[in-house]
Write an enzyme that holds these catalytic residues in place. Structure first.
Site, PDB file in Angstrom:
ATOM      1  N   LYS A  61       0.900  -1.058  -0.102  1.00 17.97           N
ATOM      2  CA  LYS A  61       0.011   0.018  -0.050  1.00 17.97           C
ATOM      3  C   LYS A  61       1.052   1.390  -0.026  1.00 17.97           C
ATOM      4  CE  LYS A  61      -4.182  -1.927   0.319  1.00 17.97           C
ATOM      5  NZ  LYS A  61      -3.577  -3.261  -0.229  1.00 17.97           N
ATOM      6  N   ASP A  62       0.434   2.326  -0.502  1.00 15.69           N
ATOM      7  CA  ASP A  62       0.898   3.786  -0.567  1.00 15.69           C
ATOM      8  C   ASP A  62       1.439   3.998   0.765  1.00 15.69           C
ATOM      9  OD1 ASP A  62      -1.482   3.621  -2.807  1.00 15.69           O
ATOM     10  OD2 ASP A  62       0.168   4.933  -3.352  1.00 15.69           O
ATOM     11  N   LYS A  63       2.757   4.697   0.697  1.00 16.55           N
ATOM     12  CA  LYS A  63       3.366   5.205   1.835  1.00 16.55           C
ATOM     13  C   LYS A  63       2.786   6.614   2.236  1.00 16.55           C
ATOM     14  CE  LYS A  63       7.686   7.282   3.949  1.00 16.55           C
ATOM     15  NZ  LYS A  63       8.930   7.415   3.717  1.00 16.55           N
TER      16      LYS A  63
END
Length: 438
Positions: free
Chosen positions: A92-94
């Site tokens: 998942k995106d940071k």
């Protein structure tokens, strides 16, 4: 290993050319995404629910400005389990607030046997037990809620028109800019690995680059100057691949030996980026030619429900009533999509003109199918076997609204995507300014 061919990196633009928008006739709204974590929300949609019993602890975790791998390391330390005992369905995106399910192998224990997980950037929302480890790809998709800043709220009409068109015709299933790294050249590194061009691998990863983080600039200049030991000392510890390469070079390893320190998983990711770049080029070509939502002689049709493919022939295309296309309704409902190549040694090849188009995209990068076979046979790098990827995917339950909050005006876009799709690709169609087109 096949010898590297005469090749200029700037000529291989399959990962960097501007996308061919399906929504090209609708003006982009511009703006900025990910201005703050609260503006980019992601919630994983599980493929199944935990059974309530078993050796694996399942938990839904919300994280903020934290990568999935950083979350994994924090959970490993807290629950005192090895990293390989932890499973997740995807990364998942940071720069976002995300929710995803994580599994931990804790045989003979229950949630009550552990103290509560307390972390500044993550929290556990629920916990349960299951009998299997969560593996990559074990998700249905993701739900996104994205606020675009620095935008005129009145252009919400454009955003809605674009999102409605994508929901009706399907989203061009491009790989997003994340796949190509912060240097925007992961695909070029992958090509160099495939072709056995060790010096290019080193140059692409270590040379000075305007897109590189500022804290690595001195180390990169040291590499360019041939000061490998100094470069190793200057390179921040977070850049593990770069440091390992610089250390190998400082120990006077030749390029061919130095690149062997690249972790096989990392090498596989670079090669995957190369496959992604070729796919993006084929997709752009099909969008330009109006072929993204049609099936042609030689196509391999992708069945969205079970992710299988089947071959299409000219005879089948006219097998409907009165010689019509029997696949028209299934295409219109997004049940079917033409597929594109993730080139590899075991990838199922299309036929006829479609296969020619896909081979031409590979040749643009100076690579032939035989080079992939040689890479897999002669090196320790994992040559991903290859696969077919749908040219388009559904955009499910879209929502659009404009508004103003304490941070100013915004346009919020929400939608669900199947696994493997990039939300930034949706936003690029709407904004026409998210990325340079990778």
């Amino acid at each position: 290993m096949t010898q590297s061919k005469t090749y200029a990196p700037e000529s291989f633009t399959t990962g960097a050319i501007a996308p061919r928008y399906l929504t090209q006739d609708i003006a982009g709204i511009g703006g900025t995404i990910k201005a703050r974590p609260e503006d980019f929300l992601v919630e994983e949609i599980p493929l199944y629910n935990p059974s309530g019993e078993g050796e694996h602890l399942f938990m839904l975790v919300e994280k903020r400005e934290m990568t999935t791998l950083q979350l994994r390391d924090a959970l490993s330390k807290h629950f005192k389990v090895k990293r390989h005992a932890i499973g997740h369905a995807g990364l998942k995106d940071k720069n976002a607030i995300t929710r995803q399910v994580i599994s931990l192998h804790v045989p003979g224990k229950t949630p009550e046997d552990f103290p509560g997980f307390i972390h500044d950037q993550a929290s556990v929302l629920w916990v349960d037990l299951h009998d299997n480890k969560l593996k990559r790809g074990h998700l249905k998709g993701n739900r996104f809620s994205i606020r675009v800043r620095d935008v005129d709220p009145l252009t919400v009409r454009n955003a809605k028109q674009s999102l409605d068109l994508l929901a009706k015709q399907g989203l061009p299933n491009r790989f997003g800019e994340q796949r190509f790294g912060f240097l925007k050249n992961n695909h070029l590194v992958g090509r160099a690995l495939i072709m056995g061009d060790a010096q290019s691998v080193l140059d692409l990863i270590l040379s000075p680059n305007p897109d590189a983080p500022n804290n690595s600039a001195d180390a990169r200049q040291a590499y360019a100057d041939g000061r490998f030991r100094n470069g190793f000392e200057l390179m921040p510890k977070v850049f593990k691949i770069e440091r390992n390469l610089l250390r190998a070079l400082s120990n006077e390893h030749p390029p061919e030996k130095a690149i062997k320190v690249i972790d096989p998983t990392a090498a596989g990711f670079f090669i995957s980026a190369f496959q992604s770049a070729i796919f993006n080029h084929v997709l752009n070509t099909r969008v330009e030619r109006g072929m993204m939502d049609t099936l042609c002689d030689g196509d391999l049709a992708f069945v969205m429900k079970n992710r299988s493919v089947f071959a299409i022939t000219q005879k089948e295309l006219t097998a409907g009533e009165d010689g019509g296309n029997p696949f028209a309704a299934r295409l219109a409902s997004l049940e079917l999509s033409p597929s594109g190549p993730l080139w590899g040694t075991t990838m199922e090849r299309a036929g006829g003109a479609i296969d020619l188009l896909e081979c031409e995209a590979l040749a643009l990068a100076g690579v032939e199918p035989a080079d992939l076979v040689a890479c897999e046979a002669d090196t320790p790098y994992p040559m991903i076997g290859g696969d077919r990827r749908p040219m388009r995917i559904p955009v499910i339950d879209p929502e659009v609204e404009g508004g103003i909050d304490e941070h100013g005006a915004y346009i919020r876009c929400a939608f669900e995507l199947p696994k493997g799709a990039f939300a930034t690709t949706v936003m690029d169609e709407i904004m026409k300014s998210v990325s340079a087109g990778v």
